[in-house]
Structure formats: C-alpha cells, structure tokens
Design an enzyme around this catalytic site. Sequence first.
Site, short mmCIF file in Angstrom:
data_model
loop_
_atom_site.label_atom_id
_atom_site.label_comp_id
_atom_site.label_asym_id
_atom_site.label_seq_id
_atom_site.Cartn_x
_atom_site.Cartn_y
_atom_site.Cartn_z
NE ARG A 173 -4.14 -1.90 2.02
CZ ARG A 173 -4.96 -2.32 2.98
NH1 ARG A 173 -4.73 -1.97 4.24
NH2 ARG A 173 -6.00 -3.07 2.68
CE LYS A 200 -20.63 -17.79 8.79
NZ LYS A 200 -20.92 -17.02 10.02
N GLY A 251 -9.21 -10.14 -0.15
CA GLY A 251 -7.94 -10.64 0.37
C GLY A 251 -7.57 -12.04 -0.06
N GLY A 271 -13.49 -4.19 1.36
CA GLY A 271 -14.87 -3.82 1.61
C GLY A 271 -15.45 -2.95 0.52
#
Length: 397
Positions: free
Chosen positions: A41, A198, A351, A374
């Site tokens: 980053r 999930k 990720g 996100g």
Amino acid sequence: MKVIRFSDLCAQGKARGQRVFIRADLNVPQDDAGHITEDTRIRASVPCIEMALQAGAAVMVTSHLGRPTEGAFNPEDSLAPVAARLAELLGRPVPLITNWVDGVQVEPGAVVLLENCRVNVGEKKNNEALARKLAALCDIFVHDAFGTAHRAEGTTYGIAQFAPMACAGPLLAAEIDAISQALANPKRPLAAIVAGSKVSTKLTILQSLAKNVDQLIVGGGIANTFMLAAGLPIGKSLAEADLVDEARAVLAAMKARGAEVPIPTDVVVAKTFAADAPATVKAATDVADDDLILDIGPQTAARLAAQLREAGTIVWNGPVGVFEFDAFAHGTETIARAIAASSAFSIAGGGDTLAAIAKYGIEKEVGYISTGGGAFLEVLEGKTLPAFEILQRRAAA
C-alpha cells in the site's frame, strides 16, 4: 463516471504552488516490534505523491493505521514507520507532523506526512466542524485511497465537500475506470465468480449480480448452499440451510434471463478439515453423510475454465476451494489459470483472491487487481460508494 482527475490538474499546471492534501491508504501490517511486514500500500501511494511533487505542490499526506481510539494517541498508532519507508521510496525527507488539524507548514516541492487521521476526534463520524478545518488546510483535496472509499469519514468525504477543489488520485481513478469497464459497460459474456464461506455475507452481491451477469459462478461454502438448493447432498459441509430459498431465488432470477449458475457436477471431499486429509473426487450426487466438500472437482473445474476462456469480462471475488491446502487447491488454480489465459478484461478483489493470485503468479495476467476489500464488495453489491458520490458531485458543480 465523471470526476476531476488529479493527473489532469497537474498536466494543466493547476497544482503548482498549491497546497495539496492527499488521502492515501497506508494501513500496512506490522509485527509486534512495529516493523512493517508488507508495504504494497505504501508503494502504491508513491505515484500520486510524486505527481504532486513534480507539479510543484506543497504536499500533505495522511492515512489511518490500525484501529486507534479517537482523541487518545498511543505509540502503536503512529505512522512513524510509514514515514520512514516513504522517505526511502521517495528519496527525500518525509517529516511526520502531529496535532496538525489547526494548521500545517509545508513549502511547495516538499512533502509531510500527517499523523494517523483516525486519532482526530470526529473523523469516523465525519463531524462537519472537523471537515471544514481539514478543508481549510488545502487548495486541492486528492482522494487516492480506494480501500476507504466506502466510508464517509472526515478525510474521505467531509474534506471533499468543503475543499476548494476535490479530485481523484491515480489509484482511485484506475479503480473507477476498471469498475466501469467491468460492470457499467462490460464486454459480454460477463462472468462473475463469487466464493466464500457464507451466502449471508454475500447474498446482496449475488442478488445484484444476478440482474446483470451472464454467468454467476459460486464457490466454497456458498456453492454448498446452492448445491443444497439444487437438491444435491453435501454431507457435513459448511452451508447455510436457512438461506436455501434465497439461493433458489438467485437461480430462478438467472434462469429467467437466460443466464446460469453452474452447479458443480463433481467435488473433492475429505473426512476432516486438514491439510493432510486424504482427498477423494466424487460425483456431486454421491457425497456421503460424513463428507466435507473442500473443492470443486476436475470435471467442474474444466467446464468452468472453458467458459471463462470464452468470456468478454470476468469479475473475481473469492477462491472456489480451500486453496491453502494443496490437495484442495486444484479448482482455484484451474480457475486462476483460465482467467490468466482468457482475452477477457478481468478485475479481481478481496484478500483471499489476492492471495490466490499471488500463489499462482498471475498478477500480470489479471486486467486489474482492486486494492479495496470492503469497497470492492460494496461496488459488486451495486452500491454507490460515498467517495465516488461526492467526487462526482464536486465535478458537476
């Protein structure tokens, strides 16, 4: 998506002598001693900073790091290691400034790093008084942190409201271009791979994509839930039985459009969840009550790979099996190599997805690798990110 681009301002000479405030994403992992363990980053932030310096701007950069408590600065919250690494990469001093909200001294052609912005009281809730103070520090606000673009905070949204000019840095602009190419104006067929443990965490993504994609490939625990919805046995595999109706609704929505959700025809199972567990390939109809499905089978992987090679656009979020265990990595590797071999424009994010890309060394074959976890997921959900919304609004003003 129309936003003002910092690269254009620099090319037009509009950044010369101006105070430029860059919101970067410098939230890097550190060990217990405070040493940076992975600096991707930081390296990704350098082009924007160098662009501003070469344009003759007085440059301020800030970022969050970790999860500090507002108003309570602790040594482990400090960007000091980041400042040191930035100085190495830029080949110039990068002073670290504390207590900077009420004013910053920096000359044109110089750069300073402003201490962890999430320590400032009001940052997370985008307090207007703080936002106006931040905006007063600069002539040009540059948002270059896609990983924070889904958050409306002081340094990601509020400052963009009140700064004299607000624009997208090169990293954020690249994300906008890639997302537009993949989702707003995709070359067909558009294939999306959505995998994970999930359905519940990605149900809205699946529902949103079902309205747009030509092929929705599901993997991991999500695929197990869809197998249940298709009437197949899954043994003791991870699944969400209470969401079978929602999975059926996605299947129906895709079928109504003439699109499909390919259900695995074969799987790789084991009796225990372990790296050394014996792996067995079975037809999807033959899964035993004590089996754990840990990967798609070779027949399914080959079929999906063939379809991906014919795609026009590919969106990838999540490995299709437990790729960390070599015995259950074949499906993810096959998918990864098919994406690499495809002439489609591909965009990947998340990720685990990035870990799979790194494991199989296909970074250069993926069209665009998203830096935001996100934020990337929220884009797939069809949400308008706060950063995109305010930058579009400022560009239209």
